[in-house]
Motif scaffolding. Structure first.
Motif, PDB file in Angstrom:
ATOM      1  N   VAL A 331      48.091  27.904-120.208  1.00 42.20           N
ATOM      2  CA  VAL A 331      48.939  27.979-119.020  1.00 42.20           C
ATOM      3  C   VAL A 331      50.269  28.645-119.352  1.00 42.20           C
ATOM      4  O   VAL A 331      50.781  29.471-118.584  1.00 42.20           O
ATOM      5  CB  VAL A 331      49.163  26.569-118.446  1.00 42.20           C
ATOM      6  N   GLU A 332      50.849  28.330-120.531  1.00 40.41           N
ATOM      7  CA  GLU A 332      52.129  28.943-120.911  1.00 40.41           C
ATOM      8  C   GLU A 332      51.989  30.444-121.066  1.00 40.41           C
ATOM      9  O   GLU A 332      52.855  31.211-120.614  1.00 40.41           O
ATOM     10  CB  GLU A 332      52.628  28.320-122.212  1.00 40.41           C
ATOM     11  N   ALA A 333      50.901  30.898-121.689  1.00 36.43           N
ATOM     12  CA  ALA A 333      50.693  32.330-121.866  1.00 36.43           C
ATOM     13  C   ALA A 333      50.485  33.014-120.521  1.00 36.43           C
ATOM     14  O   ALA A 333      51.027  34.101-120.267  1.00 36.43           O
ATOM     15  CB  ALA A 333      49.501  32.565-122.786  1.00 36.43           C
ATOM     16  N   ALA A 334      49.707  32.400-119.636  1.00 39.10           N
ATOM     17  CA  ALA A 334      49.468  32.994-118.327  1.00 39.10           C
ATOM     18  C   ALA A 334      50.753  33.055-117.499  1.00 39.10           C
ATOM     19  O   ALA A 334      51.013  34.054-116.811  1.00 39.10           O
ATOM     20  CB  ALA A 334      48.400  32.210-117.581  1.00 39.10           C
ATOM     21  N   LEU A 335      51.550  32.009-117.558  1.00 38.81           N
ATOM     22  CA  LEU A 335      52.813  32.008-116.809  1.00 38.81           C
ATOM     23  C   LEU A 335      53.773  33.070-117.347  1.00 38.81           C
ATOM     24  O   LEU A 335      54.505  33.712-116.575  1.00 38.81           O
ATOM     25  CB  LEU A 335      53.455  30.617-116.877  1.00 38.81           C
ATOM     26  N   LEU A 336      53.804  33.252-118.672  1.00 35.97           N
ATOM     27  CA  LEU A 336      54.673  34.272-119.254  1.00 35.97           C
ATOM     28  C   LEU A 336      54.214  35.664-118.838  1.00 35.97           C
ATOM     29  O   LEU A 336      55.038  36.548-118.545  1.00 35.97           O
ATOM     30  CB  LEU A 336      54.672  34.134-120.779  1.00 35.97           C
ATOM     31  N   HIS A 337      52.916  35.885-118.812  1.00 36.29           N
ATOM     32  CA  HIS A 337      52.378  37.151-118.319  1.00 36.29           C
ATOM     33  C   HIS A 337      52.802  37.389-116.865  1.00 36.29           C
ATOM     34  O   HIS A 337      53.253  38.488-116.506  1.00 36.29           O
ATOM     35  CB  HIS A 337      50.853  37.133-118.434  1.00 36.29           C
ATOM     36  N   ASP A 338      52.673  36.360-116.016  1.00 31.31           N
ATOM     37  CA  ASP A 338      53.043  36.504-114.605  1.00 31.31           C
ATOM     38  C   ASP A 338      54.538  36.705-114.430  1.00 31.31           C
ATOM     39  O   ASP A 338      54.971  37.394-113.488  1.00 31.31           O
ATOM     40  CB  ASP A 338      52.587  35.273-113.826  1.00 31.31           C
ATOM     41  N   ALA A 339      55.342  36.112-115.320  1.00 32.72           N
ATOM     42  CA  ALA A 339      56.791  36.299-115.227  1.00 32.72           C
ATOM     43  C   ALA A 339      57.166  37.761-115.471  1.00 32.72           C
ATOM     44  O   ALA A 339      58.040  38.326-114.790  1.00 32.72           O
ATOM     45  CB  ALA A 339      57.491  35.379-116.225  1.00 32.72           C
TER      46      ALA A 339
END
Length: 935
Positions: A331-339
């Motif tokens: 989830v952290e990696a996906a959120l950073l990608h979306d940011a």
């Protein structure tokens, strides 16, 4: 010579034009090659290769797509190993990033240093993007957190627990922050009847077996786990080792990274494991982004120009080998990608930026910082974590989570949760054992149904033949199970509970609570369903489940039917209430007195007592006080009298009084006939309050039944008094309802508390019994089943259908009023009790009487004033009026002297000279002349 000069000039001009064109072409080539650089900074608390890779890969994806930023290039600047608690060191790194001319800062992940970074970014107007969980997430001028708001995640877990209908569960958490995440489900224990146990995973060597063994010994089967994903796999392995896995155990995993761990060891035990996820690995966008990142890691990013914005609707052409090797992002990696993608979305609306380095100080700030933040807050993109959009407060909204369950085929999506629609399950593919819609097809089921021979729910058939199996039984409950089986298609076998005990709880030495009777048989698994007159209570629902009530009822009192009251000696007074009799007596004396006063006041009631004397010296009034009383009394008795009113005013009052007596006498006569022909019933008590206050009649209930428990658990003083009496008199407590009914039939001094439905059944067959008072509570009978039964919803729906189509009402009429002697006591209608007439019934007659009397008084005064005005002018009007008032006030005597005046003498002389008139005419003239005299 001139021609040479012209040619040289032409060549020079041509050469200059060509040189200029070449320079323009070279400048254009340089512009196409050189792009504006936009630096972005990222802070990482630790050497997390996954997060660093996600950040750099997202930047490379943007730079490789010519359509996203055609005139700009992102340049990442990352700082790793940031101290988790050192705000001073983090502040220095932020200032270094700003001095390098960054346009935005991502991170850090630590909640202790992120607030300091946020403060610096707000001061310098620097866009700050965060991807961390923050319980106190609040609005800030330059901060944008794309992690879902904590309240949304808590609500999702609460909705799942509620849908699963867990009446009791255990919460396992690893630290204080984890406990704060799930505080919403802990609050369910406040007032909703949930039993929530909270246990912390305390261990220095990651050994949680001790606390897991405590859960196993407590016999708790529903568990909610909130811990770091790094501990989750080890925790589940240890739960499997201590025996907390199997088909009877249910788990809810709250971490959003549940799908990233290895599930294979837990797929085959039948354990009901449910979790939630924010990243759907089957989503085309996620699969494409993950695949491109893996290709970029292998060096293939140089040759690909795939645009992620063109993906969502169709599956990307991915080879099977590559699909198998693709990993699920955290989830952290996906959120950073979306940011990163959200920041790029804002840059698309801006011209190439010329970002100058900033020095950390009070007079330095980024010129376009607020513009970038506002663009991001208004943007809406499709990312790896779904649709990303924000509300007016800057918090992420329209969040959608997938509900996933572990099956033998792996993780399977079983529902969705959205901030708008809430929890929506996807029937019929659900995990076995969860209380959700399992469909109505139960054709592959065969149930053991335990019954008790209680009338009229379950009874043995009265047949001359020898019956076996289900054919031996009949009754309301038997018919109800048969109707449900026809609707759902299941088979059933009846098993009899010989002691007819519904069930009572007991606690073992290890704290486990077990039930006796039919509920205990269902709880132990020896029966699937139980149907009888089993009341749905909160205590029972803690250990078993019930269907919707198939019958609603309440506790009432069974007693012998009231006896007829003996005739009363003064029953002739019964037609009217005491108030009416009092008002009639007051009206009698009031009207009599009013006639007496009005007759003295009116001059037309003073007449010549001797018609033969033409000029009498005295006048008489026939309405003395006794005559007035006699006149009104004669009117009431409808006999009349020799006293008759003469003036208009007294006749008005007399007429109204006659009308009044006509109505009252007619009403009395009609109601008296009802009282003389109808016998009223006399009951020793009419409700539970009167029963508790008296000491002559004993009362009781079924021993250890739901009715007795109602009085035990009630906080009402009157119910506590009843329960104390029953406990002090154990002989009043009956082993079952049949014994209690027989005692009521045989004893006049005993009352029995039982459910109103059972009382209705007995009253239909035993005419000497009756139900006294209203119901004391409201409850229902339901079909018992084990907790979390997969077929509960199917039975619930069918019970509701039977209620809606009137089938339950037909079954009740059949077994209450038709079969087995029903309707024997309702063949004739009982005569109703006659009720006395009160002022609400006859009040209008009194109003008419008062109105008529007031009109008569007004006419009487008019007659007096008119007569005085016609007297001798030598005497003043005031003097004559005062004399009349004084005479009336005396209220003494019925004779007064004649006060003669000129008008009177003139009339008398004229009458004496008229000798040709007959004597009858003289008498009438004499009366008329005296009628105008005043005393």
């Amino acid at each position: 010579m001139i021609i040479k000069i012209v040619l040289i000039s032409f060549l020079l001009i041509t050469n200059s034009y060509c040189s200029e064109d070449n320079r323009n072409e070279e400048e254009k080539d340089n512009e196409e090659i050189v792009k504006a650089e936009v630096r972005i900074g990222a802070l990482f608390d630790k050497e997390d290769e996954t997060l660093i890779k996600a950040f750099t890969s997202a930047v490379e994806l943007v730079n490789s797509d010519e359509e996203l930023l055609p005139n700009m290039t992102l340049v990442p600047i990352t700082y790793t190993g940031i101290p988790e608690y050192d705000s001073l060191e983090v502040g220095k790194k932020v200032c270094e990033l700003m001095s390098n001319g960054v346009a935005a800062i991502f991170g850090p992940q630590s909640p202790f240093t992120s607030y300091h970074v946020q403060s610096l970014c707000d001061t310098m107007e620097m866009p700050h993007l965060s991807t961390k969980w923050d319980l106190s997430q609040r609005r800030s001028s330059c901060l944008l957190n794309i992690y879902p708001h904590p309240s949304s995640l808590t609500q999702a877990i609460t909705d799942i627990v509620t849908a699963w209908n867990w009446k009791g569960f255990t919460v396992l958490y690893d630290d204080f922050d984890a406990l704060r995440k799930i505080q919403g489900i802990i609050k369910l224990a406040d007032d909703k009847g949930y039993l929530v146990t909270v246990r912390q995973l305390e261990s220095e060597d990651d050994n949680y077996r001790a606390v897991l063994k405590e859960i196993k010994h407590s016999d708790e089967t529903n568990i909610v786990i909130e811990c770091a994903v790094e501990k989750l796999y080890n925790l589940l392995i240890q739960a499997q080792q201590v025996g907390l896995m199997g088909s009877r155990y249910n788990y809810i995993i709250t971490t959003l990274d549940f799908q990233t761990i290895n599930h294979e060891p837990f797929m085959w035990g039948g354990t009901n494991i449910t979790g939630i996820r924010l990243v759907d690995p089957d989503d085309p966008y996620v699969r494409n982004a993950t695949q491109i990142e893996e290709r970029g890691e292998e060096g293939a990013m140089e040759s690909t120009t795939t645009s992620l914005d063109d993906v969502p609707t169709t599956e990307p052409p991915i080879e099977e080998e590559e699909e198998e090797s693709s990993s699920i992002p955290t989830v952290e990696a996906a959120l950073l990608h979306d940011a990163v993608r959200l920041f790029v979305k804002a840059l698309q609306h801006l011209s190439p930026l010329n970002i100058k380095p900033l020095e950390c100080g009070p007079h330095s700030s980024l010129d376009f910082g607020y513009t970038v933040i506002n663009y991001m807050r208004l943007s809406e993109i499709k990312g790896m974590t779904g649709v990303i959009k924000f509300n007016h407060e800057g918090f992420r909204t329209d969040i959608q989570l997938d509900v996933i369950s572990l099956t033998e085929e792996g993780l399977k999506k079983t529902g969705t949760w959205n901030t708008t629609t809430g929890l929506v399950m996807e029937p019929p593919d659900i995990s076995e054992g969860l209380v959700v819609d399992a469909g109505e097809d139960l054709r592959n089921k065969s149930f053991i149904v335990i019954i008790a021979l209680t009338k009229p729910y379950n009874m043995l058939k009265e047949d001359s033949k020898t019956l076996t199996g289900n054919d031996r039984y009949e009754g309301f409950g038997v018919d109800l199970i048969h109707e449900l089986s026809l609707m759902s298609g299941f088979n059933y076998t009846f098993v009899e509970q010989y002691d007819k005990n519904s069930g009572s709880p007991s606690t073992l030495a290890n704290g486990t609570r077990i039930w006796s009777g039919m509920i205990g048989e269902v709880q132990a698994g020896r029966a699937d369903l139980a149907i009888a007159d089993i009341t749905i209570t909160r205590e029972r629902e803690r250990d078993v489940d019930f269907t919707h009530p198939f019958m609603n009822l309440g506790i009432s009192i069974l007693h012998r039917k009231p006896s007829k009251a003996p005739p009363d000696l003064f029953s002739f007074l019964s037609p009217f209430s005491n108030d009416v009799w009092g008002c009639m007596l007051g009206a009698y004396f009031g009207v009599s007195l009013l006639l007496f006063v009005m007759a003295r006041l009116s001059p037309y009631e003073w007449t010549n007592p001797y018609p033969c004397i033409e000029e009498p010296e005295h006048l008489e009034n026939q309405f003395s006080l006794l005559n007035s009383l006699w006149f009104t009394l004669g009117s009431v008795m409808q006999q009349g009298s020799d006293v008759a009113p003469i003036s208009v005013s007294t006749r008005m009052v007399a007429s109204i009084w006659w009308f009044f007596t006509l109505i009252m006498v007619s009403s009395y006569t009609a109601n008296l006939a009802a009282f003389l022909t109808v016998e009223n019933n006399v009951s020793p008590f009419s409700d539970v309050k009167e029963l508790a206050q008296q000491t002559d009649i004993k009362y009781g209930a079924k021993k250890e039944g739901a009715t007795a428990n109602f009085f035990r658990d009630s906080k009402e003083e009157i119910y506590q008094k009843i329960y104390k009496f029953m406990m002090d008199n154990p002989d009043c407590m009956m082993p079952n309802n049949d014994v209690g009914v027989n005692r009521v039939v045989s004893e006049d001094k005993y009352a029995f508390f039982m459910e109103s439905a059972s009382i209705e059944y007995e009253v239909q067959r035993k005419c000497q019994l009756a139900m006294v008072g209203d119901s004391l509570d409201s409850k229902g009978y339901g079909i018992v089943m084990r907790q979390n039964s997969s077929y509960r919803n199917a039975l619930n729906k069918n019970v509701v259908r039977l209620q809606e189509n009137g089938k339950l009402t037909q079954l009740k009429d059949k077994w209450w009023k038709e079969k087995r002697g029903g309707g024997a006591c309702t063949s004739g209608t009982e005569e109703g009790e006659a009720s006395e007439l009160n002022l609400n019934n006859v009040g209008g007659v009194f109003v008419v009487l008062v109105a008529g009397c007031l009109i008569g008084v007004l006419l009487s005064f008019c007659e007096v004033l008119w007569d005085i005005s016609q007297r001798d002018e030598k005497i003043s009007f005031k003097h004559e009026l005062m004399e009349e008032i004084k005479f009336i006030i005396k209220c003494k005597g019925t004779v007064k002297p004649v006060r003669k005046n000129s008008l009177t003498f003139a009339n008398c002389n004229n009458l004496s000279k008229s000798s040709s008139k007959s004597s009858s005419t003289s008498k009438r003239s004499s009366k008329n002349s005296f009628s105008f005299r005043l005393p």
